[in-house]
Design an enzyme around this catalytic site. Structure first.
Site, short mmCIF file in Angstrom:
data_model
loop_
_atom_site.label_atom_id
_atom_site.label_comp_id
_atom_site.label_asym_id
_atom_site.label_seq_id
_atom_site.Cartn_x
_atom_site.Cartn_y
_atom_site.Cartn_z
N SER A 1 -20.17 -7.61 -13.75
CA SER A 1 -20.27 -8.59 -14.93
C SER A 1 -19.65 -8.14 -16.00
O SER A 1 -19.12 -6.93 -16.31
CB SER A 1 -21.75 -8.56 -15.30
OG SER A 1 -22.10 -9.49 -16.58
N TYR B 1 -30.21 -4.48 -16.35
CA TYR B 1 -28.86 -5.50 -15.60
C TYR B 1 -27.44 -4.63 -16.21
O TYR B 1 -26.77 -4.65 -15.36
CB TYR B 1 -29.30 -6.73 -16.26
CG TYR B 1 -27.83 -7.73 -15.73
CD1 TYR B 1 -28.32 -8.47 -14.61
CD2 TYR B 1 -26.87 -7.96 -16.25
CE1 TYR B 1 -27.17 -9.26 -13.86
CE2 TYR B 1 -25.86 -8.93 -15.94
CZ TYR B 1 -26.21 -9.64 -14.67
OH TYR B 1 -24.98 -10.30 -14.25
N1 LIG Z 1 -24.07 -16.42 -13.69
C1 LIG Z 1 -23.60 -15.45 -14.72
O1 LIG Z 1 -23.35 -15.78 -15.67
C2 LIG Z 1 -23.31 -14.18 -14.15
C3 LIG Z 1 -22.43 -13.46 -14.85
C4 LIG Z 1 -22.02 -12.20 -14.63
C5 LIG Z 1 -22.33 -11.63 -13.31
N2 LIG Z 1 -23.01 -12.55 -12.39
C6 LIG Z 1 -23.33 -11.84 -11.10
O2 LIG Z 1 -23.05 -12.67 -10.33
C7 LIG Z 1 -23.75 -12.62 -8.79
C8 LIG Z 1 -24.40 -13.92 -8.61
O3 LIG Z 1 -25.19 -14.52 -9.45
P1 LIG Z 1 -25.33 -16.07 -9.79
O4 LIG Z 1 -24.99 -16.09 -11.32
O5 LIG Z 1 -24.59 -16.79 -8.88
O6 LIG Z 1 -26.94 -16.01 -9.71
P2 LIG Z 1 -28.04 -17.09 -8.70
O7 LIG Z 1 -29.28 -16.62 -9.21
O8 LIG Z 1 -27.40 -18.12 -8.64
O9 LIG Z 1 -27.69 -16.39 -7.36
C9 LIG Z 1 -28.11 -14.96 -6.94
C10 LIG Z 1 -28.33 -14.82 -5.16
O10 LIG Z 1 -28.81 -13.44 -5.37
C11 LIG Z 1 -30.04 -13.66 -4.30
N3 LIG Z 1 -30.90 -12.33 -4.40
C12 LIG Z 1 -31.76 -11.88 -5.32
N4 LIG Z 1 -32.29 -10.89 -5.13
C13 LIG Z 1 -31.88 -10.65 -3.76
C14 LIG Z 1 -32.26 -9.68 -2.84
N5 LIG Z 1 -33.18 -8.76 -3.08
N6 LIG Z 1 -31.72 -9.50 -1.57
C15 LIG Z 1 -30.80 -10.62 -1.30
N7 LIG Z 1 -30.43 -11.67 -2.01
C16 LIG Z 1 -31.03 -11.65 -3.26
C17 LIG Z 1 -30.73 -14.92 -4.78
O11 LIG Z 1 -31.79 -15.25 -3.85
C18 LIG Z 1 -29.73 -15.76 -5.27
O12 LIG Z 1 -29.53 -16.67 -4.16
C19 LIG Z 1 -24.78 -11.56 -9.55
O13 LIG Z 1 -24.40 -10.25 -8.97
C20 LIG Z 1 -24.89 -11.89 -10.95
O14 LIG Z 1 -25.27 -10.61 -11.51
C21 LIG Z 1 -23.54 -13.70 -13.04
#
Ligand SMILES: NC(=O)c1ccc[n+]([C@@H]2O[C@H](COP(=O)([O-])OP(=O)(O)OC[C@H]3O[C@@H](n4cnc5c(N)ncnc54)[C@H](O)[C@@H]3O)[C@@H](O)[C@H]2O)c1
Length: 267
Positions: A142, A155
């Site tokens: 991130s 986080y």
């Molecule tokens: N959305 C943002 O702004 C953002 C920014 C930086 C980084 N990220 C990173 O991107 C990645 C995806 O996040 P997103 O934004 O798509 O969020 P999201 O919540 O839409 O998707 C995350 C997915 O991870 C799954 N998950 C959670 N715990 C789990 C577990 N114990 N085992 C297996 N699956 C699990 C959830 O069920 C979900 O489907 C993450 O690592 C997040 O930290 C997101």
């Protein structure tokens, strides 16, 4: 990885957001997919979107906090597809609280998913990648790995650690046909803030306003980073600007974003 077409790609956290968008774009490019998530219903919805995919799509209900489950996922993915070329460790979550107030259980939850899940995914799939002419490890960190946000301590810590993991892998796999990409998204329009324990409606709404990049655009940028063998991929103009600010004025950037993130949560 020169082209993901016809490759076998394993993606964790594929039931939502960036993981689902990656699955859709990878399938459109002709990749075969071994998709996993803890959320079985969401995973089924993603698979439904891929009904007409050219490549084979398999789904695996996996909690990335469980080392055994992640190793079983790697074995099953290789068994069902014959090989795995790329692992994308994407599953992640957050719990919103200060370091002072967060319970140890919630602290561990975030580190177990965002850090240990990525370590398990890396170690479980690495032997499979070694059996291929070329392999690729993609770990979703991130922009919080450069610029932390208040009330998001575990986080921030997990994402800094994922960067450390990726940089070490780059050193250790140098000269081998296994590439490593660390991804640093800025604000992406996904469910992450709404799904976060401890988040208030106002905080989730604030995130919704500042997250400027769609999950589909994020997936496009990540795939082009994989195909370009980039070691670091910043997703979104916000991520690029914040990374530059941190590089040029590290202490000031931490203070300014501390003030901004505290103001956003009314502190
Ligand atoms: N959305 C943002 O702004 C953002 C920014 C930086 C980084 N990220 C990173 O991107 C990645 C995806 O996040 P997103 O934004 O798509 O969020 P999201 O919540 O839409 O998707 C995350 C997915 O991870 C799954 N998950 C959670 N715990 C789990 C577990 N114990 N085992 C297996 N699956 C699990 C959830 O069920 C979900 O489907 C993450 O690592 C997040 O930290 C997101």
């Amino acid at each position: 990885m020169t082209k993901v077409n016809n490759k076998v790609v394993a993606v964790t956290g594929a039931a939502s957001g960036i993981g689902r968008a990656l699955a859709v774009r990878l399938a459109a490019k002709g990749a075969s997919l071994a998709l996993s998530d803890i959320n079985e219903a969401g995973l089924r919805e993603t698979a439904e979107l891929l009904r007409d995919a050219k490549g084979k799509v398999t789904t695996h209900v996996v909690d990335v906090r469980s080392r055994d489950a992640v190793y079983a996922y790697a074995t099953e993915a290789e068994y069902q597809h014959g090989c795995v070329d790329v692992i994308i460790n994407n599953a992640g979550l957050s719990v919103w609280s200060t370091i002072e107030e967060i319970s140890y259980e919630d602290f561990e939850l975030v580190l177990n998913v965002n850090l240990w899940g990525v370590i398990y995914g890396t170690k479980a799939f690495l032997p499979l990648l070694r059996r291929r002419p070329e392999g690729h490890i993609v770990n979703i960190s991130s922009i919080n790995a450069m610029v932390p946000f208040a009330k998001n301590g575990p986080y921030n810590i997990s994402k800094y650690a994922v960067l450390g993991l990726c940089e070490t892998l780059v050193q250790e796999l140098q000269g081998e046909p296994i590439h490593v990409t660390c991804v640093h998204p800025g604000g992406i329009q996904t469910n992450i803030a709404h799904a976060a324990k401890g988040v208030t409606e106002a905080e989730a709404a604030f995130f919704g306003r500042i997250a400027r990049t769609s999950a589909d655009k994020a997936a496009k940028t990540i795939i082009s980073g994989i195909e370009g063998n980039k070691e670091r991929v910043y997703v979104g103009l916000d991520a690029k600007a914040m990374a530059t600010a941190k590089r040029l004025m590290p202490a000031l950037t931490v203070k300014v974003f501390g003030k901004l993130s505290r103001a956003s949560i009314g502190q």
